[in-house]
Design a protein around this motif. Structure first.
Motif, mmCIF file in Angstrom:
data_model
loop_
_atom_site.group_PDB
_atom_site.id
_atom_site.type_symbol
_atom_site.label_atom_id
_atom_site.label_comp_id
_atom_site.label_asym_id
_atom_site.label_seq_id
_atom_site.Cartn_x
_atom_site.Cartn_y
_atom_site.Cartn_z
ATOM 1 N N PRO A 231 0.817 -1.223 0.000
ATOM 2 C CA PRO A 231 0.000 0.000 0.000
ATOM 3 C C PRO A 231 0.846 1.267 0.000
ATOM 4 C CG PRO A 231 -0.737 -1.529 1.701
ATOM 5 C CD PRO A 231 0.550 -2.063 1.154
ATOM 6 N N GLU A 232 0.289 2.329 -0.585
ATOM 7 C CA GLU A 232 0.918 3.645 -0.575
ATOM 8 C C GLU A 232 0.113 4.507 0.400
ATOM 9 O OE1 GLU A 232 0.901 7.513 -3.423
ATOM 10 O OE2 GLU A 232 1.195 5.576 -4.417
ATOM 11 N N VAL A 233 0.767 4.965 1.472
ATOM 12 C CA VAL A 233 0.099 5.765 2.488
ATOM 13 C C VAL A 233 0.560 7.214 2.357
ATOM 14 C CG1 VAL A 233 -0.330 6.064 4.961
ATOM 15 C CG2 VAL A 233 0.044 3.778 4.034
ATOM 16 N N ARG A 234 -0.436 8.133 2.332
ATOM 17 C CA ARG A 234 -0.156 9.581 2.302
ATOM 18 C C ARG A 234 -0.977 10.221 3.415
ATOM 19 N NH1 ARG A 234 -2.299 8.357 -2.452
ATOM 20 N NH2 ARG A 234 -3.956 9.898 -2.334
ATOM 21 N N TYR A 235 -0.643 11.454 3.737
ATOM 22 C CA TYR A 235 -1.391 12.185 4.753
ATOM 23 C C TYR A 235 -1.780 13.550 4.204
ATOM 24 C CZ TYR A 235 0.045 8.573 7.966
ATOM 25 O OH TYR A 235 0.236 7.353 8.568
ATOM 26 N N THR A 236 -3.014 13.973 4.524
ATOM 27 C CA THR A 236 -3.473 15.296 4.117
ATOM 28 C C THR A 236 -2.805 16.336 5.008
ATOM 29 O OG1 THR A 236 -5.359 15.230 5.624
ATOM 30 C CG2 THR A 236 -5.711 14.377 3.388
ATOM 31 N N GLY B 102 -9.147 7.784 6.431
ATOM 32 C CA GLY B 102 -9.288 7.779 7.885
ATOM 33 C C GLY B 102 -8.656 6.573 8.542
ATOM 34 N N LYS B 103 -9.353 6.032 9.558
ATOM 35 C CA LYS B 103 -8.834 4.890 10.319
ATOM 36 C C LYS B 103 -8.617 3.669 9.430
ATOM 37 C CE LYS B 103 -8.483 6.063 14.681
ATOM 38 N NZ LYS B 103 -7.225 5.970 15.411
ATOM 39 N N LEU B 104 -9.513 3.463 8.461
ATOM 40 C CA LEU B 104 -9.318 2.334 7.550
ATOM 41 C C LEU B 104 -8.037 2.498 6.744
ATOM 42 C CD1 LEU B 104 -12.922 1.543 6.267
ATOM 43 C CD2 LEU B 104 -11.553 0.282 7.916
ATOM 44 N N ALA B 105 -7.657 3.733 6.432
ATOM 45 C CA ALA B 105 -6.393 3.982 5.733
ATOM 46 C C ALA B 105 -5.211 3.618 6.625
ATOM 47 C CB ALA B 105 -6.311 5.444 5.303
ATOM 48 N N GLU B 106 -5.300 3.981 7.891
ATOM 49 C CA GLU B 106 -4.224 3.644 8.826
ATOM 50 C C GLU B 106 -4.102 2.134 8.997
ATOM 51 O OE1 GLU B 106 -5.036 5.787 12.429
ATOM 52 O OE2 GLU B 106 -5.128 7.714 11.368
ATOM 53 N N ILE B 107 -5.236 1.464 9.177
ATOM 54 C CA ILE B 107 -5.235 0.004 9.360
ATOM 55 C C ILE B 107 -4.717 -0.697 8.109
ATOM 56 C CG2 ILE B 107 -6.754 -2.004 9.653
ATOM 57 C CD1 ILE B 107 -8.485 -0.138 11.479
ATOM 58 N N ASN C 105 -4.964 13.581 8.161
ATOM 59 C CA ASN C 105 -5.776 12.393 7.867
ATOM 60 C C ASN C 105 -5.047 11.481 6.889
ATOM 61 O OD1 ASN C 105 -7.943 13.167 9.489
ATOM 62 N ND2 ASN C 105 -8.899 14.333 7.845
ATOM 63 N N ALA C 106 -5.093 10.187 7.169
ATOM 64 C CA ALA C 106 -4.419 9.199 6.322
ATOM 65 C C ALA C 106 -5.243 8.886 5.081
ATOM 66 C CB ALA C 106 -4.164 7.923 7.108
ATOM 67 N N ILE C 107 -4.542 8.641 3.970
ATOM 68 C CA ILE C 107 -5.135 8.162 2.721
ATOM 69 C C ILE C 107 -4.225 7.045 2.222
ATOM 70 C CG2 ILE C 107 -5.775 8.715 0.349
ATOM 71 C CD1 ILE C 107 -5.999 11.658 1.224
ATOM 72 N N THR C 108 -4.792 5.862 2.025
ATOM 73 C CA THR C 108 -4.006 4.722 1.553
ATOM 74 C C THR C 108 -4.576 4.238 0.228
ATOM 75 O OG1 THR C 108 -3.490 4.045 3.806
ATOM 76 C CG2 THR C 108 -3.228 2.383 2.099
ATOM 77 N N THR C 109 -3.685 3.977 -0.722
ATOM 78 C CA THR C 109 -4.085 3.504 -2.044
ATOM 79 C C THR C 109 -3.475 2.126 -2.286
ATOM 80 O OG1 THR C 109 -4.073 5.778 -2.831
ATOM 81 C CG2 THR C 109 -4.075 4.070 -4.505
ATOM 82 N N VAL C 110 -4.303 1.212 -2.809
ATOM 83 C CA VAL C 110 -3.817 -0.110 -3.202
ATOM 84 C C VAL C 110 -4.415 -0.464 -4.562
ATOM 85 C CG1 VAL C 110 -3.561 -0.950 -0.828
ATOM 86 C CG2 VAL C 110 -5.676 -1.392 -2.059
ATOM 87 N N ASN C 111 -3.743 -1.352 -5.271
ATOM 88 C CA ASN C 111 -4.274 -1.922 -6.503
ATOM 89 C C ASN C 111 -4.705 -3.344 -6.186
ATOM 90 O OD1 ASN C 111 -3.856 0.294 -8.277
ATOM 91 N ND2 ASN C 111 -1.668 -0.147 -8.196
ATOM 92 N N LEU C 112 -5.979 -3.636 -6.460
ATOM 93 C CA LEU C 112 -6.563 -4.922 -6.114
ATOM 94 C C LEU C 112 -6.856 -5.707 -7.384
ATOM 95 C CD1 LEU C 112 -7.676 -6.493 -3.600
ATOM 96 C CD2 LEU C 112 -9.907 -5.573 -4.225
#
Length: 172
Positions: free
Chosen positions: A19-24, A62-67, A28-35
Motif C-alpha cells: 500500500p501507498e500511504v499519504r497524509y493530508t 481515515g482509520k481504515l487507511a491507517e489500518i 488524515n491518512a489516505i491509503t491507495t492499493v491496486n486490487l
C-alpha cells in the motif's frame, strides 16, 4: 417512491503491491492499493482453462487507511465494500484525464482475509486492540445496524473525506 440510486462496490481480491500511504495537510491518512480480481473458466471450444484479471484502484480514508497501511502487504487477500468515484484532472498538456476508483471511507468495509502481518484467528478493532472473534462479530453487527439507521442521510464522499472520523463509525 423515487430512488436516488445505489453506488456500492463489493470486491474480493489480492493486493498487487504494498500500500501507498499519504497524509493530508490536516493529518488524515489516505491509503491507495491496486486490487486484482480474477475470473477463471473453461473454454467450451478448446477445453483450455482461461483466466482474466481485472485491476481496481482502491482508496481508503481515515482509520481504515491507517489500518490498511499497517496490515496489508503485497499478496494480501481482502474483502472491501465501497463506492465508485471518478476524478477529473488536467495533465501537463492541459488535457482532461479521468480515473475511476473504489473509495472505502468510514461508511465502507474492509475485511482482511489473509495477510503476512495479520493473524487469521484474530481481528482488530479501530484502535488496533486485539479482540476475540465473538466481540468482533458483536461490534461488527452493532456498526452495521448503526450504518443502516444512518442510510437515509445524504451520502456525499467529499464530506466523508473532510470530516474527522470517529472510531465507532468504522466497520472492518
Amino acid at each position: 417512491m423515487a430512488s436516488k440510486g445505489i453506488n456500492k462496490v463489493i470486491l474480493i481480491g489480492n493486493i498487487g503491491q504494498d500500500p501507498e500511504v499519504r497524509y493530508t495537510s490536516n493529518g488524515n491518512a489516505i491509503t491507495t492499493v491496486n486490487l486484482a480480481t480474477s475470473d477463471k473458466w473453461k473454454d467450451k471450444q478448446t477445453g483450455d482453462f482461461k483466466e482474466k484479471t481485472e485491476w481496481h484502484r482502491i482508496v481508503f480514508f481515515g482509520k481504515l487507511a491507517e489500518i490498511s497501511g499497517e496490515y496489508l502487504k503485497k499478496g494480501s487477500q481482502i474483502y472491501i465494500e465501497g463506492q465508485l468515484q471518478t476524478r477529473k484532472w488536467k495533465d501537463q498538456n492541459d488535457n482532461n484525464k479521468y480515473i475511476t476508483e473504489v473509495v472505502v471511507s468510514a461508511r465502507g468495509t474492509l475485511k482482511i482475509l489473509s495477510s503476512k502481518n495479520f493473524n487469521k484467528n484474530s481481528n482488530y478493532n479501530a484502535n488496533n486492540k486485539k479482540i476475540n472473534v465473538n466481540e468482533f462479530e458483536k461490534s461488527e453487527n452493532s456498526l452495521k445496524n448503526k450504518n443502516e439507521n444512518n442510510s437515509n442521510e445524504e451520502n456525499d464522499i467529499s464530506d466523508d473525506i473532510s470530516d474527522d472520523f470517529e472510531d465507532d463509525d468504522i466497520q472492518f
